[in-house]
Design an enzyme around this catalytic site. Structure first.
Site, PDB file in Angstrom:
ATOM      1  N   ASP A  61       0.821  -1.208   0.000  1.00 60.09           N
ATOM      2  CA  ASP A  61       0.000   0.000   0.000  1.00 60.09           C
ATOM      3  C   ASP A  61       0.857   1.260   0.000  1.00 60.09           C
ATOM      4  OD1 ASP A  61      -2.226  -1.572   0.013  1.00 60.09           O
ATOM      5  OD2 ASP A  61      -2.747  -1.229   2.120  1.00 60.09           O
ATOM      6  N   TYR A  64       2.081   1.959  -3.448  1.00 58.96           N
ATOM      7  CA  TYR A  64       0.986   2.507  -4.254  1.00 58.96           C
ATOM      8  C   TYR A  64       0.807   3.993  -3.945  1.00 58.96           C
ATOM      9  CZ  TYR A  64      -3.689   3.120  -6.247  1.00 58.96           C
ATOM     10  OH  TYR A  64      -4.764   3.569  -6.989  1.00 58.96           O
ATOM     11  N   ASP A  65       0.803   4.331  -2.656  1.00 62.22           N
ATOM     12  CA  ASP A  65       0.622   5.730  -2.255  1.00 62.22           C
ATOM     13  C   ASP A  65       1.738   6.607  -2.816  1.00 62.22           C
ATOM     14  OD1 ASP A  65      -1.634   4.995  -0.879  1.00 62.22           O
ATOM     15  OD2 ASP A  65      -0.640   4.899   1.075  1.00 62.22           O
ATOM     16  N   ILE A 110     -36.652  -7.780  -9.732  1.00 61.75           N
ATOM     17  CA  ILE A 110     -36.910  -9.204  -9.944  1.00 61.75           C
ATOM     18  C   ILE A 110     -37.833  -9.694  -8.839  1.00 61.75           C
ATOM     19  CG2 ILE A 110     -34.774  -9.688 -11.175  1.00 61.75           C
ATOM     20  CD1 ILE A 110     -33.537 -10.659  -8.629  1.00 61.75           C
ATOM     21  N   GLU A 138     -26.121 -16.697  -8.631  1.00 64.52           N
ATOM     22  CA  GLU A 138     -25.179 -15.695  -8.126  1.00 64.52           C
ATOM     23  C   GLU A 138     -25.636 -15.220  -6.749  1.00 64.52           C
ATOM     24  OE1 GLU A 138     -25.196 -12.492 -10.910  1.00 64.52           O
ATOM     25  OE2 GLU A 138     -24.978 -13.808 -12.653  1.00 64.52           O
ATOM     26  N   LYS A 140     -27.019 -12.685  -4.081  1.00 65.89           N
ATOM     27  CA  LYS A 140     -27.849 -11.473  -4.144  1.00 65.89           C
ATOM     28  C   LYS A 140     -27.250 -10.468  -3.163  1.00 65.89           C
ATOM     29  CE  LYS A 140     -32.518  -9.618  -3.769  1.00 65.89           C
ATOM     30  NZ  LYS A 140     -32.105  -8.500  -2.908  1.00 65.89           N
ATOM     31  N   ASP A 142     -26.481  -7.202  -0.945  1.00 63.78           N
ATOM     32  CA  ASP A 142     -27.300  -6.280  -0.163  1.00 63.78           C
ATOM     33  C   ASP A 142     -26.610  -4.923  -0.131  1.00 63.78           C
ATOM     34  OD1 ASP A 142     -29.381  -5.379   1.349  1.00 63.78           O
ATOM     35  OD2 ASP A 142     -28.659  -6.209   3.243  1.00 63.78           O
ATOM     36  N   ARG A 161     -30.615   3.294  -9.240  1.00 63.21           N
ATOM     37  CA  ARG A 161     -31.754   2.673  -9.908  1.00 63.21           C
ATOM     38  C   ARG A 161     -32.960   3.607  -9.981  1.00 63.21           C
ATOM     39  NH1 ARG A 161     -36.322  -0.166  -8.555  1.00 63.21           N
ATOM     40  NH2 ARG A 161     -37.052  -1.552 -10.193  1.00 63.21           N
ATOM     41  N   GLU A 197     -23.448  -3.404  -8.158  1.00 67.45           N
ATOM     42  CA  GLU A 197     -23.911  -3.168  -6.788  1.00 67.45           C
ATOM     43  C   GLU A 197     -22.779  -2.524  -6.006  1.00 67.45           C
ATOM     44  OE1 GLU A 197     -27.415  -4.302  -4.236  1.00 67.45           O
ATOM     45  OE2 GLU A 197     -26.994  -4.394  -6.389  1.00 67.45           O
ATOM     46  N   TYR A 249     -22.615  -7.330 -12.464  1.00 73.65           N
ATOM     47  CA  TYR A 249     -23.251  -8.637 -12.667  1.00 73.65           C
ATOM     48  C   TYR A 249     -24.186  -8.719 -13.864  1.00 73.65           C
ATOM     49  CZ  TYR A 249     -26.776  -6.148  -9.849  1.00 73.65           C
ATOM     50  OH  TYR A 249     -27.651  -5.215  -9.348  1.00 73.65           O
ATOM     51  N   LYS A 314     -30.723 -16.890 -12.594  1.00 72.03           N
ATOM     52  CA  LYS A 314     -30.941 -16.234 -13.881  1.00 72.03           C
ATOM     53  C   LYS A 314     -30.886 -17.245 -15.022  1.00 72.03           C
ATOM     54  CE  LYS A 314     -28.432 -12.080 -12.350  1.00 72.03           C
ATOM     55  NZ  LYS A 314     -27.256 -11.214 -12.610  1.00 72.03           N
ATOM     56  N   LYS A 338     -34.653 -15.692  -1.500  1.00 72.17           N
ATOM     57  CA  LYS A 338     -34.127 -14.950  -0.361  1.00 72.17           C
ATOM     58  C   LYS A 338     -33.831 -15.868   0.831  1.00 72.17           C
ATOM     59  CE  LYS A 338     -34.117 -10.978   0.216  1.00 72.17           C
ATOM     60  NZ  LYS A 338     -35.145  -9.951   0.415  1.00 72.17           N
ATOM     61  N   CYS A 429     -32.450  17.190  26.423  1.00 71.99           N
ATOM     62  CA  CYS A 429     -31.256  16.466  25.963  1.00 71.99           C
ATOM     63  C   CYS A 429     -30.547  15.843  27.157  1.00 71.99           C
ATOM     64  CB  CYS A 429     -30.318  17.431  25.234  1.00 71.99           C
ATOM     65  SG  CYS A 429     -28.709  16.716  24.820  1.00 71.99           S
ATOM     66  N   CYS A 432     -26.931  17.884  27.551  1.00 69.71           N
ATOM     67  CA  CYS A 432     -26.820  19.295  27.949  1.00 69.71           C
ATOM     68  C   CYS A 432     -28.075  19.849  28.609  1.00 69.71           C
ATOM     69  CB  CYS A 432     -26.457  20.159  26.746  1.00 69.71           C
ATOM     70  SG  CYS A 432     -27.788  20.326  25.524  1.00 69.71           S
ATOM     71  N   CYS A 445     -31.709  17.615  19.753  1.00 71.49           N
ATOM     72  CA  CYS A 445     -31.334  18.532  20.831  1.00 71.49           C
ATOM     73  C   CYS A 445     -31.239  19.936  20.254  1.00 71.49           C
ATOM     74  CB  CYS A 445     -29.995  18.110  21.425  1.00 71.49           C
ATOM     75  SG  CYS A 445     -29.201  19.381  22.427  1.00 71.49           S
ATOM     76  N   CYS A 451     -24.027  22.196  23.283  1.00 73.17           N
ATOM     77  CA  CYS A 451     -24.166  20.776  23.623  1.00 73.17           C
ATOM     78  C   CYS A 451     -22.842  20.063  23.412  1.00 73.17           C
ATOM     79  CB  CYS A 451     -25.253  20.123  22.771  1.00 73.17           C
ATOM     80  SG  CYS A 451     -25.519  18.377  23.161  1.00 73.17           S
TER      81      CYS A 451
END
Length: 701
Positions: A61, A64-65, A110, A138, A140, A142, A161, A197, A249, A314, A338, A429, A432, A445, A451
């Site tokens: 890393d 890369y930086d 779907i 595949e 699904k 989230d 979407r 996604e 996908y 699918k 699901k 609150c 405070c 609050c 606060c």
């Protein structure tokens, strides 16, 4: 060398074990700098692909930086940046709102079910319509579904979407996601729209939430909320700072004859083009094998580094998909099987109300620990006062807790009422003691500037570009100042001591003196900047500017206990862009005694400067500008200049737009909208001329 093709390791020294001991930029000829920048861009794109697509990085890393920083230095010094450069992922100018764009092809949903019989009925419908088929199974995901469009292999735009026909334009936001290639490899179709996604990996989510908590911010409830909330940020730079990733996908559309013939071929092509895919895909011959795949994935999901809530089955063949077609809402060639939600019953031991950095109050149920899907749960969110009332929950009740993939579970229902009432949400609150105000289902609050729970956010905002632009007051440093009790309110910024600052970890005499110099320069801000810096609810820079123009000086604002707050609210409603809701929020802010006390303390060190309220101060009144592309100054500074002189700046072109100002590398959508609405385009030079005709100097000083 063809487009998207890499030079060999021998030709490109930055691909493996790259050198990082670069010669000073000013010692390179222009040709040498251009060559080095091109090789660095190619190498960084390849390293991104190796990391996000192959999961097999070949450099550390820190290396890369170092390559990234060198490319930034070359581009900044010699103006060598290109639209597809990795350095362009850092964000862009904030927008007032997300524009809406039409999808290349409809993003339909779907059908889905947790019942096996529903899956088998889907299979019967498919086979009755087109005969025997092969399925591709595949995960699904989230996360948040997006459309990403490429032309000639180059990233063009991205959209959520939305309603399936059109979605929010999140091009600038998605551009910051390193997993999304800005240039495809190989020979993709000339025009290509793919569906993906956006998600936040589980391990990154855990780290990011820890950072938010340590910074005094509210943690995200779960990775999906984190991804969705991040992508809808109006400031792309905020998105760039969040650990988002993306899987692709589906092909939504492609140039004639260029779309892969099967889903299997499409996923293989994605890998060739450098688009990340999740793997864990099975091609099966019947629905029994698809059901088995779903059950295996359900058993294995806790070991995945991304959230899944089921399996998508699918039809593999594209021609069979076209024959099956779709309804107005959903495709007929895919089905989501699901996973069942994970729930358990337990007892509410207590309810605590947390105060976030924005002042929002969130009730949390402390539970008798219970195992929910292999995770011990001892707390769950109750969301807000309305949710408590709807559930009818109180301490002692037995409740059902639901995870459904959530890292922070929530109380789903009361299964046994053991208490005699409903939890009483506090009117004050808990931090405070200020009154709590309801805004729809949410509670906040009203302590504002005083606060303690909101202190870090208040200081950060005060020093941000939307406030007084005090360089050096970022989140980490503000947290240090608060933790060390050096700052307990805004006025303390002006009482900081160099020696005390220099003793903090990571500081020194020079950095302490630099911050105090920046703070000292902010002692006489324009009134509009001062009002914006206070963080008054619903008041941004534009509204603050309009309020400052109306009242002219701080003396005209209600800063005493006997002020006419009702008359103040009425007058606010005559200010452009200030309606009843904003006027009420502003009145409440100034009516709060603690806020006025904090302002009085602040005014012992700060002297806001009156604004000229003559008509001559608004020569651009009635003109609306939209900017696209890069200008010789930042678009934020150009917009600020316009608004300071009475004009308006919006993020999208409409029939009400006066001019579209076109800089380098402009976006296509805004120019198309300008043509459709007969909005004149201005180059930056022509923009300078228009402003000059109205007595406004450009560029801004």
């Amino acid at each position: 060398m063809t487009e998207g093709e890499l030079e060999s390791d021998m030709q490109n020294p930055y691909l493996r074990e790259p050198p990082t001991d670069f010669a000073p930029v000013d010692e390179l000829s222009r040709g040498e700098a251009e060559t080095q920048a091109r090789l660095l861009r190619e190498a960084l794109h390849e390293h991104d692909r190796r990391y996000y697509v192959e999961a097999d990085p070949v450099i550390a890393d820190r290396t890369y930086d170092a390559l990234f920083e060198r490319l930034e230095a070359l581009e900044d010094a010699l103006d060598l940046a290109t639209p597809d450069s990795p350095t362009q992922r850092v964000g862009g100018e904030p927008v007032d709102e997300l524009a809406t764009v039409d999808h290349v092809a409809p993003m339909l949903s779907i059908d889905q079910s947790v019942e096996e019989e529903a899956v088998r009925e889907f299979d019967r419908r498919v086979r009755n319509a087109v005969g025997d088929v092969t399925y591709v199974c595949e995960p699904k995901f989230d996360g948040l579904s997006v459309e990403v469009v490429y032309e000639d292999g180059e990233f063009q735009r991205a959209a959520t979407r939305g309603d399936g026909e059109a979605g929010d334009d999140v091009t600038a936001q998605v551009r910051t996601i390193r997993a999304v290639p800005l240039r495809l490899r190989g020979t993709p179709p000339e025009e290509l729209a793919v569906r993906g996604e956006v998600y936040m990996p589980r391990d990154a989510f855990t780290r990011h939430n820890r950072e938010r908590i340590e910074a005094g911010e509210e943690p995200f409830a779960n990775p999906r909320n984190a991804a969705a909330g991040s992508l809808r940020q109006l400031d792309p730079a905020v998105v760039a700072g969040r650990p988002l990733a993306c899987f692709f996908y589906d092909v939504m559309a492609a140039s004639d004859g260029d779309a892969p013939e099967t889903q299997t071929e499409a996923l293989a092509a994605f890998e060739e083009w450098g688009l990340p895919v999740a793997g864990r895909v099975d091609r099966v011959d019947d629905i029994d094998a698809a059901v088995d795949y779903r059950n295996r994935l359900m058993d294995e999901r806790d070991g995945l580094n991304y959230e899944v809530d089921g399996t998508v089955i699918k039809v593999d063949s594209r021609s069979a998909r076209e024959e099956l077609g779709s309804t107005a809402r959903a495709v007929r060639w895919a089905f989501a099987y699901k996973f069942p939600a994970r729930t358990e019953a337990t007892t509410v031991e207590d309810v605590v109300v947390q105060v976030g950095r924005t002042g929002r109050l969130t009730p949390v149920a402390l539970l008798d620990p219970v195992d929910v899907g292999g995770v011990t749960v001892s707390r769950a969110t109750l969301h807000n006062p309305d949710e408590i009332a709807d559930l009818g929950v109180d301490i002692g009740d037995r409740v059902r807790v639901k995870r459904a993939g959530d890292v922070i579970p929530h109380v789903d229902e009361v299964v046994e009422k053991r208490s005699e009432g409903v939890f009483s949400f506090p009117d004050a609150c808990p931090v405070c003691g200020s009154p709590v105000e309801r805004d729809g289902p949410l509670a906040f609050c009203t302590g504002g500037l005083t606060c303690e729970a909101q202190l870090e956010r208040t200081i950060e905002h005060y020093g941000s570009r939307k406030g007084l632009d005090i360089e050096g007051l970022g989140g980490e440093r503000v947290a240090q100042l608060v933790d060390a009790d050096l700052v307990t309110g805004l006025a303390d910024l002006y009482r900081l001591d160099v020696d005390a600052l220099a003793e903090l970890e990571g500081w020194g005499q020079r950095s302490a003196e630099k911050l105090l110099g920046e703070v000292d320069d902010a002692r006489e801000p324009p009134l509009d900047d001062f009002l914006s810096a206070l963080g008054i609810p619903e008041v941004g820079q534009s509204t603050a500017r309009n309020v400052a123009r109306e009242f002219g000086s701080l003396d005209a604002l209600p800063l005493s206990d006997d002020a006419d707050f009702g008359g103040f609210e009425d007058r606010l409603q005559t200010v452009p862009d200030v309606g009843p809701t904003v006027a009420h929020h502003v009145r409440e802010f100034f009516e709060n005694h603690e806020n006025r006390a904090a302002i009085a303390d602040l005014l012992t060190a700060v002297d806001p400067q009156d604004l000229d309220t003559d008509d001559g101060a608004t020569p651009l009144e009635g003109l609306t500008f939209v900017f696209t592309g890069s200008l010789s100054v930042s678009r934020a500074d150009a917009a600020d200049l316009v608004e300071r002189h009475g004009g308006r700046v919006t993020s999208s072109v409409s029939s009400n737009t006066s001019y579209l100002v076109v800089g380098d590398s402009p976006g296509r959508n805004k120019r198309d909208d300008a043509a459709a609405n007969d909005v004149p385009e201005l180059t930056e030079t022509e923009f300078e001329t228009v402003l000059g005709e109205h007595g406004v100097d450009y560029p801004p000083a």
